[in-house]
Design a protein around this motif. Sequence first.
Motif, PDB file in Angstrom:
ATOM      1  N   LYS A 148     -39.732  -8.236  -1.793  1.00 21.56           N
ATOM      2  CA  LYS A 148     -39.715  -9.345  -2.697  1.00 21.56           C
ATOM      3  C   LYS A 148     -39.924  -8.993  -4.334  1.00 21.56           C
ATOM      4  CE  LYS A 148     -42.931 -13.318  -3.243  1.00 21.56           C
ATOM      5  NZ  LYS A 148     -41.812 -14.505  -3.094  1.00 21.56           N
ATOM      6  N   ALA A 149     -40.759  -8.148  -4.332  1.00 22.71           N
ATOM      7  CA  ALA A 149     -41.108  -7.759  -5.928  1.00 22.71           C
ATOM      8  C   ALA A 149     -39.870  -7.210  -6.657  1.00 22.71           C
ATOM      9  CB  ALA A 149     -42.211  -6.640  -5.984  1.00 22.71           C
ATOM     10  N   PRO A 150     -39.020  -6.495  -5.840  1.00 24.86           N
ATOM     11  CA  PRO A 150     -37.727  -6.022  -7.044  1.00 24.86           C
ATOM     12  C   PRO A 150     -37.006  -7.138  -7.340  1.00 24.86           C
ATOM     13  CG  PRO A 150     -37.943  -4.473  -4.977  1.00 24.86           C
ATOM     14  CD  PRO A 150     -38.991  -5.838  -4.849  1.00 24.86           C
ATOM     15  N   TYR A 151     -36.747  -8.131  -6.710  1.00 23.94           N
ATOM     16  CA  TYR A 151     -35.610  -9.270  -7.097  1.00 23.94           C
ATOM     17  C   TYR A 151     -36.524 -10.079  -8.044  1.00 23.94           C
ATOM     18  CZ  TYR A 151     -37.385 -13.179  -3.748  1.00 23.94           C
ATOM     19  OH  TYR A 151     -38.076 -14.076  -2.980  1.00 23.94           O
ATOM     20  N   VAL A 152     -38.040 -10.113  -7.835  1.00 22.97           N
ATOM     21  CA  VAL A 152     -38.634 -11.209  -8.936  1.00 22.97           C
ATOM     22  C   VAL A 152     -38.608 -10.390 -10.350  1.00 22.97           C
ATOM     23  CG1 VAL A 152     -41.079 -11.556  -9.609  1.00 22.97           C
ATOM     24  CG2 VAL A 152     -40.325 -11.990  -7.297  1.00 22.97           C
ATOM     25  N   MET A 153     -38.494  -8.957 -10.328  1.00 30.68           N
ATOM     26  CA  MET A 153     -38.726  -8.378 -11.642  1.00 30.68           C
ATOM     27  C   MET A 153     -37.308  -7.699 -12.170  1.00 30.68           C
ATOM     28  SD  MET A 153     -42.045  -6.327 -11.368  1.00 30.68           S
ATOM     29  CE  MET A 153     -42.086  -5.453  -9.866  1.00 30.68           C
ATOM     30  N   ILE A 154     -36.391  -7.580 -11.213  1.00 26.09           N
ATOM     31  CA  ILE A 154     -35.158  -6.992 -11.622  1.00 26.09           C
ATOM     32  C   ILE A 154     -33.745  -7.550 -11.604  1.00 26.09           C
ATOM     33  CG2 ILE A 154     -33.819  -4.636 -11.331  1.00 26.09           C
ATOM     34  CD1 ILE A 154     -36.321  -3.249 -10.165  1.00 26.09           C
ATOM     35  N   PRO A 155     -33.265  -8.022 -12.696  1.00 28.17           N
ATOM     36  CA  PRO A 155     -31.999  -8.878 -12.441  1.00 28.17           C
ATOM     37  C   PRO A 155     -30.735  -8.181 -11.972  1.00 28.17           C
ATOM     38  CG  PRO A 155     -32.367  -8.400 -14.788  1.00 28.17           C
ATOM     39  CD  PRO A 155     -33.652  -7.783 -13.969  1.00 28.17           C
ATOM     40  N   ALA A 156     -30.874  -7.588 -10.703  1.00 23.64           N
ATOM     41  CA  ALA A 156     -29.676  -6.793 -10.185  1.00 23.64           C
ATOM     42  C   ALA A 156     -29.674  -7.044  -8.714  1.00 23.64           C
ATOM     43  CB  ALA A 156     -29.821  -5.458 -10.514  1.00 23.64           C
ATOM     44  N   GLY A 157     -28.657  -7.067  -7.942  1.00 27.08           N
ATOM     45  CA  GLY A 157     -28.559  -7.263  -6.759  1.00 27.08           C
ATOM     46  C   GLY A 157     -28.933  -8.904  -6.251  1.00 27.08           C
ATOM     47  N   PHE A 158     -29.958  -8.808  -5.446  1.00 27.91           N
ATOM     48  CA  PHE A 158     -30.645 -10.058  -4.915  1.00 27.91           C
ATOM     49  C   PHE A 158     -31.310 -10.730  -6.388  1.00 27.91           C
ATOM     50  CE2 PHE A 158     -29.875  -8.611  -0.567  1.00 27.91           C
ATOM     51  CZ  PHE A 158     -29.560  -9.845  -0.095  1.00 27.91           C
ATOM     52  N   GLY A 159     -31.972  -9.680  -7.187  1.00 29.66           N
ATOM     53  CA  GLY A 159     -32.403 -10.207  -8.280  1.00 29.66           C
ATOM     54  C   GLY A 159     -31.619 -10.921  -9.409  1.00 29.66           C
ATOM     55  N   LEU A 160     -30.302 -10.377  -9.428  1.00 25.51           N
ATOM     56  CA  LEU A 160     -29.369 -10.976 -10.216  1.00 25.51           C
ATOM     57  C   LEU A 160     -29.238 -12.601  -9.938  1.00 25.51           C
ATOM     58  CD1 LEU A 160     -27.449 -11.031 -12.616  1.00 25.51           C
ATOM     59  CD2 LEU A 160     -25.602 -10.267 -10.853  1.00 25.51           C
ATOM     60  N   LEU A 161     -29.131 -12.860  -8.457  1.00 22.54           N
ATOM     61  CA  LEU A 161     -29.051 -14.319  -8.083  1.00 22.54           C
ATOM     62  C   LEU A 161     -30.298 -15.014  -8.259  1.00 22.54           C
ATOM     63  CD1 LEU A 161     -27.328 -13.504  -4.609  1.00 22.54           C
ATOM     64  CD2 LEU A 161     -26.365 -14.168  -6.630  1.00 22.54           C
ATOM     65  N   PHE A 162     -31.526 -14.494  -8.403  1.00 22.69           N
ATOM     66  CA  PHE A 162     -32.785 -14.917  -8.288  1.00 22.69           C
ATOM     67  C   PHE A 162     -32.922 -15.633  -9.815  1.00 22.69           C
ATOM     68  CE2 PHE A 162     -37.482 -14.615  -9.407  1.00 22.69           C
ATOM     69  CZ  PHE A 162     -37.565 -15.747  -8.524  1.00 22.69           C
ATOM     70  N   HIS A 163     -32.520 -14.527 -10.671  1.00 20.18           N
ATOM     71  CA  HIS A 163     -32.628 -14.922 -12.234  1.00 20.18           C
ATOM     72  C   HIS A 163     -31.708 -15.825 -12.738  1.00 20.18           C
ATOM     73  CE1 HIS A 163     -36.037 -12.155 -13.169  1.00 20.18           C
ATOM     74  NE2 HIS A 163     -35.687 -11.353 -12.173  1.00 20.18           N
ATOM     75  N   GLU A 164     -30.566 -15.679 -12.263  1.00 18.57           N
ATOM     76  CA  GLU A 164     -29.473 -16.768 -12.312  1.00 18.57           C
ATOM     77  C   GLU A 164     -29.756 -18.075 -11.974  1.00 18.57           C
ATOM     78  OE1 GLU A 164     -25.659 -15.474 -11.101  1.00 18.57           O
ATOM     79  OE2 GLU A 164     -25.285 -14.530 -12.915  1.00 18.57           O
ATOM     80  N   THR A 165     -30.240 -18.166 -11.051  1.00 18.30           N
ATOM     81  CA  THR A 165     -30.853 -19.514 -10.396  1.00 18.30           C
ATOM     82  C   THR A 165     -32.081 -20.223 -11.309  1.00 18.30           C
ATOM     83  OG1 THR A 165     -30.855 -18.537  -7.954  1.00 18.30           O
ATOM     84  CG2 THR A 165     -31.897 -20.644  -8.282  1.00 18.30           C
ATOM     85  N   ILE A 166     -32.846 -19.127 -11.884  1.00 13.56           N
ATOM     86  CA  ILE A 166     -33.820 -19.824 -12.759  1.00 13.56           C
ATOM     87  C   ILE A 166     -33.091 -20.115 -13.977  1.00 13.56           C
ATOM     88  CG2 ILE A 166     -35.875 -19.145 -14.284  1.00 13.56           C
ATOM     89  CD1 ILE A 166     -36.768 -17.150 -12.199  1.00 13.56           C
ATOM     90  N   GLN A 167     -32.291 -19.350 -14.481  1.00 13.13           N
ATOM     91  CA  GLN A 167     -31.617 -19.654 -15.429  1.00 13.13           C
ATOM     92  C   GLN A 167     -30.613 -20.924 -15.527  1.00 13.13           C
ATOM     93  OE1 GLN A 167     -28.548 -16.885 -16.673  1.00 13.13           O
ATOM     94  NE2 GLN A 167     -28.351 -17.218 -18.781  1.00 13.13           N
ATOM     95  N   ASN A 168     -30.166 -20.916 -14.462  1.00 18.50           N
ATOM     96  CA  ASN A 168     -29.103 -22.310 -14.171  1.00 18.50           C
ATOM     97  C   ASN A 168     -29.923 -23.468 -14.155  1.00 18.50           C
ATOM     98  OD1 ASN A 168     -26.986 -20.699 -14.632  1.00 18.50           O
ATOM     99  ND2 ASN A 168     -26.718 -20.522 -12.241  1.00 18.50           N
ATOM    100  N   GLY A 169     -31.069 -23.275 -13.496  1.00 18.60           N
ATOM    101  CA  GLY A 169     -31.739 -24.545 -13.270  1.00 18.60           C
ATOM    102  C   GLY A 169     -32.664 -25.064 -14.540  1.00 18.60           C
ATOM    103  N   MET A 170     -32.998 -24.222 -15.331  1.00 23.29           N
ATOM    104  CA  MET A 170     -33.542 -24.684 -16.866  1.00 23.29           C
ATOM    105  C   MET A 170     -32.579 -25.022 -17.726  1.00 23.29           C
ATOM    106  SD  MET A 170     -36.358 -21.448 -17.419  1.00 23.29           S
ATOM    107  CE  MET A 170     -36.991 -22.315 -18.992  1.00 23.29           C
ATOM    108  N   THR A 171     -31.551 -24.405 -17.653  1.00 23.12           N
ATOM    109  CA  THR A 171     -30.353 -25.003 -18.488  1.00 23.12           C
ATOM    110  C   THR A 171     -29.741 -26.278 -18.261  1.00 23.12           C
ATOM    111  OG1 THR A 171     -29.511 -22.747 -18.912  1.00 23.12           O
ATOM    112  CG2 THR A 171     -27.956 -24.330 -19.490  1.00 23.12           C
ATOM    113  N   GLU A 172     -29.679 -26.525 -16.861  1.00 25.89           N
ATOM    114  CA  GLU A 172     -29.272 -27.931 -16.649  1.00 25.89           C
ATOM    115  C   GLU A 172     -30.353 -29.044 -16.798  1.00 25.89           C
ATOM    116  OE1 GLU A 172     -28.634 -27.447 -12.400  1.00 25.89           O
ATOM    117  OE2 GLU A 172     -26.744 -26.003 -12.570  1.00 25.89           O
ATOM    118  N   ASN A 173     -31.598 -28.774 -17.092  1.00 33.19           N
ATOM    119  CA  ASN A 173     -32.777 -29.507 -17.257  1.00 33.19           C
ATOM    120  C   ASN A 173     -33.082 -29.561 -18.917  1.00 33.19           C
ATOM    121  OD1 ASN A 173     -33.640 -30.827 -14.637  1.00 33.19           O
ATOM    122  ND2 ASN A 173     -33.164 -28.789 -14.104  1.00 33.19           N
ATOM    123  N   GLY A 174     -32.264 -28.923 -19.644  1.00 25.75           N
ATOM    124  CA  GLY A 174     -32.341 -29.062 -20.931  1.00 25.75           C
ATOM    125  C   GLY A 174     -33.343 -28.127 -21.626  1.00 25.75           C
TER     126      GLY A 174
END
Length: 436
Positions: A148-174
């Motif tokens: 869990k901790a690596p993808y929460v903190m590091i935007p690579a591998g699964f972390g890249l997907l996690f952080h992109e999901t946050i980025q896309n979700g925020m951007t889509e909502n303004g």
Amino acid sequence: MEWVVIISVLVLTVLSLLRVNVIIAIIAAALTAGLLSGLSVVDAIDMMVSGMGDQASTALSYILLGAFAVAISYTGITALLVNYLIKVLTGKKTMMMLAIAGVASLSQNLVPVHIAFVPILIPPLLKLFDEMRVDRRGVATALTFGLKAPYVMIPAGFGLLFHETIQNGMTENGAAITMGQTALSMLIPGAGMIVGLLIAVLFTYRNDREAIPGAGGSEANFTAWKTENVTFNRKHGLTLVAIAGALLVQIITQNLIAGALTGLVLMFALVVVPFRKGEQVMADGIAMMGQIAFVMLVASGFGKVLTDTGAVDALVEMSSGFLGDNQAIIALILLLVGLVVTIGIGSSFGTIPILAALFVPICLTAGFSTMATAALIGTAGALGDAGSPASDSTLGPTSGLNADGKHHHIWDTCVPTFIHFNIPLIVFGWAASMIL
């Protein structure tokens, strides 16, 4: 309607604590949510089944990653790691748990097999754990940290997907935000997980714990691993090539299925695993990861019932009445709401789009910065993976530690990980929202 989420999650939690099978507990919780929302039993079942498709891609990726992990173990490269751990860490309990946390961390960013390595790496070590009187709850906590901790903190591998999901979700909502900002925003919550791991390893589970009678698995199996003389060879080198190929394709395509398929194809194309073993590799992969994949499907159906009936929206609307204009109170309430929602669904990736749609308007109105908002969304999503009965980050450790039937999913994995990770996540996530 606003109490539907809370009541259904309580049903899931209580049934799980009473040792009811997690799939049955999730189904019961979904039916409870449907009935309280005014649906008939049949309609609730239909809605749950329709929602299971939302995690079909994840379930298939787990099956393929399981097969990839089986193929990797077929080459004997896993024996190198197990033998090393046995020789170097025997008698060193604290270092053993920290080393396992480190190995697990590689599965998120460097070797993209996620939880599929656990049923291969951990069972051979069970006898060693019991001989050393290691508390398996500490091992479960270490594994969940690494998952869990690596993808929460590091935007690579699964972390890249996690952080992109946050980025896309925020951007889509303004609320536009960059990938670098999301990564920085999650460093403080991630630090909370490091603190939780150290507390678990150095204090909570440091003392000896006698093994349950009959635990430890096969003595012959352990002895074979302990005495087997394995040296690095050509097949191991080609296995590393296949792993690198799988990681590269996953990063390029942002698709776990494509990455896992690439790894499998390379294993056979490079003749690391004989083609005639293909059917057995797939069968073993399904046997290893099938239950976890199905739990994720059912959990997705539960999430569908909660969202489509309006139960989640009602909960947030009710909570907003208590928010006021105090940012500290708002952040705490949002995190607690996120905890309730995500612990039921059990997927940080699956709940972040829901949380973003609910959190962003509230945070913008309350004057939170974009990074503080990202920290709240990411932390709330992460809460669903730590301690939830339906989370792959808890199901994975149990799949390995319960190989001998002596490790309980709820009491020995979920409760320890909830205490040591969810509490620090809430504290550090709240602090991040105040600082950023």
